[in-house]
Design a protein around this motif. Structure first.
Motif, PDB file in Angstrom:
ATOM      1  N   ALA A 115       0.842  -1.197   0.000  1.00 19.07           N
ATOM      2  CA  ALA A 115       0.000   0.000   0.000  1.00 19.07           C
ATOM      3  C   ALA A 115       0.877   1.247   0.000  1.00 19.07           C
ATOM      4  O   ALA A 115       1.522   1.542   1.003  1.00 19.07           O
ATOM      5  CB  ALA A 115      -0.921   0.003   1.220  1.00 19.07           C
ATOM      6  N   SER A 140      -4.277   5.847   9.016  1.00 17.58           N
ATOM      7  CA  SER A 140      -3.155   5.152   8.381  1.00 17.58           C
ATOM      8  C   SER A 140      -1.891   5.327   9.211  1.00 17.58           C
ATOM      9  O   SER A 140      -1.730   6.323   9.922  1.00 17.58           O
ATOM     10  CB  SER A 140      -2.929   5.691   6.971  1.00 17.58           C
ATOM     11  OG  SER A 140      -2.553   7.058   7.015  1.00 17.58           O
ATOM     12  N   ASN A 160     -10.974   1.432   6.944  1.00 15.89           N
ATOM     13  CA  ASN A 160     -10.138   0.976   5.838  1.00 15.89           C
ATOM     14  C   ASN A 160      -9.412   2.176   5.232  1.00 15.89           C
ATOM     15  O   ASN A 160      -9.931   2.883   4.371  1.00 15.89           O
ATOM     16  CB  ASN A 160     -10.977   0.272   4.777  1.00 15.89           C
ATOM     17  CG  ASN A 160     -10.118  -0.308   3.662  1.00 15.89           C
ATOM     18  OD1 ASN A 160      -8.892  -0.269   3.717  1.00 15.89           O
ATOM     19  ND2 ASN A 160     -10.765  -0.843   2.642  1.00 15.89           N
ATOM     20  N   THR A 162      -6.791   2.150   3.364  1.00  4.76           N
ATOM     21  CA  THR A 162      -6.139   1.895   2.079  1.00  4.76           C
ATOM     22  C   THR A 162      -7.027   2.400   0.940  1.00  4.76           C
ATOM     23  O   THR A 162      -8.223   2.647   1.117  1.00  4.76           O
ATOM     24  CB  THR A 162      -5.863   0.402   1.874  1.00  4.76           C
ATOM     25  OG1 THR A 162      -7.107  -0.301   1.694  1.00  4.76           O
ATOM     26  CG2 THR A 162      -5.107  -0.193   3.058  1.00  4.76           C
ATOM     27  N   TYR A 163      -6.427   2.518  -0.243  1.00  6.17           N
ATOM     28  CA  TYR A 163      -7.145   2.889  -1.463  1.00  6.17           C
ATOM     29  C   TYR A 163      -6.970   1.745  -2.455  1.00  6.17           C
ATOM     30  O   TYR A 163      -5.883   1.547  -3.002  1.00  6.17           O
ATOM     31  CB  TYR A 163      -6.596   4.199  -2.030  1.00  6.17           C
ATOM     32  CG  TYR A 163      -6.940   5.405  -1.189  1.00  6.17           C
ATOM     33  CD1 TYR A 163      -8.086   6.167  -1.454  1.00  6.17           C
ATOM     34  CD2 TYR A 163      -6.136   5.781  -0.107  1.00  6.17           C
ATOM     35  CE1 TYR A 163      -8.410   7.268  -0.681  1.00  6.17           C
ATOM     36  CE2 TYR A 163      -6.457   6.884   0.673  1.00  6.17           C
ATOM     37  CZ  TYR A 163      -7.594   7.619   0.382  1.00  6.17           C
ATOM     38  OH  TYR A 163      -7.921   8.716   1.158  1.00  6.17           O
ATOM     39  N   SER A 166      -4.859   1.606  -5.705  1.00 11.23           N
ATOM     40  CA  SER A 166      -3.420   1.876  -5.590  1.00 11.23           C
ATOM     41  C   SER A 166      -2.630   0.668  -5.093  1.00 11.23           C
ATOM     42  O   SER A 166      -1.394   0.716  -5.057  1.00 11.23           O
ATOM     43  CB  SER A 166      -3.189   3.037  -4.619  1.00 11.23           C
ATOM     44  OG  SER A 166      -3.404   2.626  -3.270  1.00 11.23           O
ATOM     45  N   LEU A 167      -3.310  -0.398  -4.698  1.00 10.36           N
ATOM     46  CA  LEU A 167      -2.644  -1.517  -4.035  1.00 10.36           C
ATOM     47  C   LEU A 167      -1.987  -2.458  -5.034  1.00 10.36           C
ATOM     48  O   LEU A 167      -2.565  -2.797  -6.076  1.00 10.36           O
ATOM     49  CB  LEU A 167      -3.651  -2.307  -3.190  1.00 10.36           C
ATOM     50  CG  LEU A 167      -4.367  -1.518  -2.094  1.00 10.36           C
ATOM     51  CD1 LEU A 167      -5.369  -2.416  -1.368  1.00 10.36           C
ATOM     52  CD2 LEU A 167      -3.380  -0.914  -1.107  1.00 10.36           C
ATOM     53  N   TRP A 169      -0.906  -6.240  -5.443  1.00 11.76           N
ATOM     54  CA  TRP A 169      -1.254  -7.525  -4.858  1.00 11.76           C
ATOM     55  C   TRP A 169      -0.285  -8.599  -5.344  1.00 11.76           C
ATOM     56  O   TRP A 169       0.107  -8.600  -6.516  1.00 11.76           O
ATOM     57  CB  TRP A 169      -2.667  -7.933  -5.266  1.00 11.76           C
ATOM     58  CG  TRP A 169      -3.732  -6.940  -4.948  1.00 11.76           C
ATOM     59  CD1 TRP A 169      -4.156  -5.911  -5.732  1.00 11.76           C
ATOM     60  CD2 TRP A 169      -4.515  -6.872  -3.755  1.00 11.76           C
ATOM     61  NE1 TRP A 169      -5.148  -5.220  -5.113  1.00 11.76           N
ATOM     62  CE2 TRP A 169      -5.398  -5.778  -3.895  1.00 11.76           C
ATOM     63  CE3 TRP A 169      -4.564  -7.635  -2.586  1.00 11.76           C
ATOM     64  CZ2 TRP A 169      -6.319  -5.431  -2.919  1.00 11.76           C
ATOM     65  CZ3 TRP A 169      -5.477  -7.284  -1.613  1.00 11.76           C
ATOM     66  CH2 TRP A 169      -6.336  -6.200  -1.767  1.00 11.76           C
ATOM     67  N   ASP A 188     -12.985  -5.011  -1.242  1.00  9.50           N
ATOM     68  CA  ASP A 188     -11.540  -4.863  -1.046  1.00  9.50           C
ATOM     69  C   ASP A 188     -11.158  -5.090   0.408  1.00  9.50           C
ATOM     70  O   ASP A 188     -10.166  -5.768   0.709  1.00  9.50           O
ATOM     71  CB  ASP A 188     -11.059  -3.491  -1.524  1.00  9.50           C
ATOM     72  CG  ASP A 188     -11.790  -2.333  -0.861  1.00  9.50           C
ATOM     73  OD1 ASP A 188     -12.980  -2.491  -0.516  1.00  9.50           O
ATOM     74  OD2 ASP A 188     -11.178  -1.260  -0.691  1.00  9.50           O
ATOM     75  N   LEU A 192      -8.712  -8.024   2.026  1.00 10.13           N
ATOM     76  CA  LEU A 192      -7.575  -7.701   2.896  1.00 10.13           C
ATOM     77  C   LEU A 192      -7.635  -8.485   4.205  1.00 10.13           C
ATOM     78  O   LEU A 192      -6.635  -9.052   4.652  1.00 10.13           O
ATOM     79  CB  LEU A 192      -7.551  -6.195   3.183  1.00 10.13           C
ATOM     80  CG  LEU A 192      -7.077  -5.303   2.032  1.00 10.13           C
ATOM     81  CD1 LEU A 192      -7.428  -3.844   2.313  1.00 10.13           C
ATOM     82  CD2 LEU A 192      -5.576  -5.448   1.809  1.00 10.13           C
ATOM     83  N   LEU A 202       0.553  -6.912   5.090  1.00  8.91           N
ATOM     84  CA  LEU A 202       0.396  -5.678   4.324  1.00  8.91           C
ATOM     85  C   LEU A 202       1.574  -4.773   4.626  1.00  8.91           C
ATOM     86  O   LEU A 202       1.891  -4.527   5.794  1.00  8.91           O
ATOM     87  CB  LEU A 202      -0.923  -4.995   4.688  1.00  8.91           C
ATOM     88  CG  LEU A 202      -1.280  -3.670   4.013  1.00  8.91           C
ATOM     89  CD1 LEU A 202      -2.801  -3.492   3.993  1.00  8.91           C
ATOM     90  CD2 LEU A 202      -0.663  -2.462   4.709  1.00  8.91           C
ATOM     91  N   TYR A 204       3.035  -0.974   4.192  1.00  8.90           N
ATOM     92  CA  TYR A 204       2.611   0.401   3.889  1.00  8.90           C
ATOM     93  C   TYR A 204       3.816   1.314   3.848  1.00  8.90           C
ATOM     94  O   TYR A 204       4.695   1.263   4.707  1.00  8.90           O
ATOM     95  CB  TYR A 204       1.638   0.899   4.963  1.00  8.90           C
ATOM     96  CG  TYR A 204       1.323   2.385   4.841  1.00  8.90           C
ATOM     97  CD1 TYR A 204       0.552   2.854   3.789  1.00  8.90           C
ATOM     98  CD2 TYR A 204       1.814   3.302   5.772  1.00  8.90           C
ATOM     99  CE1 TYR A 204       0.264   4.209   3.669  1.00  8.90           C
ATOM    100  CE2 TYR A 204       1.526   4.655   5.660  1.00  8.90           C
ATOM    101  CZ  TYR A 204       0.751   5.100   4.602  1.00  8.90           C
ATOM    102  OH  TYR A 204       0.479   6.448   4.488  1.00  8.90           O
TER     103      TYR A 204
END
Length: 285
Positions: A115, A140, A160, A162-163, A166-167, A169, A188, A192, A202, A204
């Motif tokens: 992320a 965040s 949540n 996150t966007y 933009s992730l 995977w 989403d 996750l 995850l 970040y």
């Protein structure tokens, strides 16, 4: 190895062209862009893509309209690379996006998802900070962080931050878990937390390399107005609280039961709707 950029398409053609251009303009150009057209009625996007004559660009048109969840599933079926992005057809990659997430993925080879930092823009490409996105920025992590297990789930149930578009995977764990059927707004988040339950992690990094477009025509915005969004969220969080309790994750179960950010968004939507009805009912001055 190329990173697959999967782009489900059904929407504004000009913003779609901007999104595609931002992908092809990456400084790290080792990518495959796959546009998955969900039966958009205008042939212009397909014709415009063909005129690009870029071998990295691939176009797929669904036989029938699959909707949000179905087209996301279709995108994951078409992935060939070890890592992929499901990018919105109205979002924008900044030039260093792919290079940044690729470096993070190499540094954290076992991570299920990467992320990066995100800037929110409106329909006119202007940076904006609506209340929901200000809350996301508070929730965040303030510095590079790795989350997994109950800590990852607890953080995401609180809100949540996150966007999804933009992730980055990692394909193998996502294929094992998959998108849950029947979800459009929290699909989403569901993926996750399912990855967290499966032992995934995850990563970040707050470095801003992606621009997420926020506008009133989005699925979440439309469904917030008529209440479907919050009905889906309430059902989801109730089920998650039970699952976390059974898993022995008390902090995550508590966060799911409270789902404070979802409740706040619901309240904000109701207040905004009431204000709009009052304005409509007021006599002209």
């Amino acid at each position: 190895m190329p990173i697959d950029v999967m782009m489900p398409f059904y929407g504004d053609v000009a913003q779609f062209q901007q999104a595609v251009t931002s992908v092809l303009g990456q400084r790290d150009g080792d990518l495959r862009l796959v546009v998955v057209d969900d039966c958009y009625p205008d042939p212009q996007p397909r014709e415009w893509l063909a005129a690009l004559t870029d071998p990295r660009v691939h176009y797929v048109r669904n036989e029938t309209n699959l909707g949000v969840n179905g087209n996301f599933r279709r995108c994951t079926e078409l992935v060939e690379a070890d890592h992929f992005v499901v990018m919105g057809c109205d979002d924008v990659m900044l030039p260093d996006y792919l290079g940044t997430v690729r470096t993070l993925a190499a540094r954290h080879a076992d991570a299920s998802v990467i992320a990066p930092g995100v800037e929110v823009i409106d329909d006119h490409d202007r940076p904006v900070r609506p209340l929901g996105d200000r809350i996301k920025s508070v929730l965040s992590p303030g510095e590079p962080t790795v989350l997994s297990g109950e800590a990852m789930a607890t953080s995401l149930y609180r809100g949540n931050w996150t966007y999804f578009p933009s992730l980055l995977w990692r394909t193998a764990p996502v294929r094992e878990v998959g998108f849950r059927s029947g979800l459009e707004i929290v699909l989403d988040l569901a993926l996750l937390v399912d990855l967290a339950a499966a032992g995934g992690s995850l990563v970040y990094d707050p470095t801003v390399v992606f621009r997420y477009r926020r506008h009133d025509a989005s699925v979440s915005s439309v469904q917030a107005v008529d209440g479907r969004r919050f009905a889906e969220e309430n059902d989801f969080f109730a089920g998650e609280a039970r699952r976390c309790a059974e898993r022995g994750w008390p902090r995550a179960a508590r966060a799911a039961r409270l789902h404070a950010t979802s409740r706040l968004n619901h309240l904000q939507s109701r207040v905004a709707g009431a204000a709009g009805r009052l304005r409509a009912a007021s006599p002209a001055r």
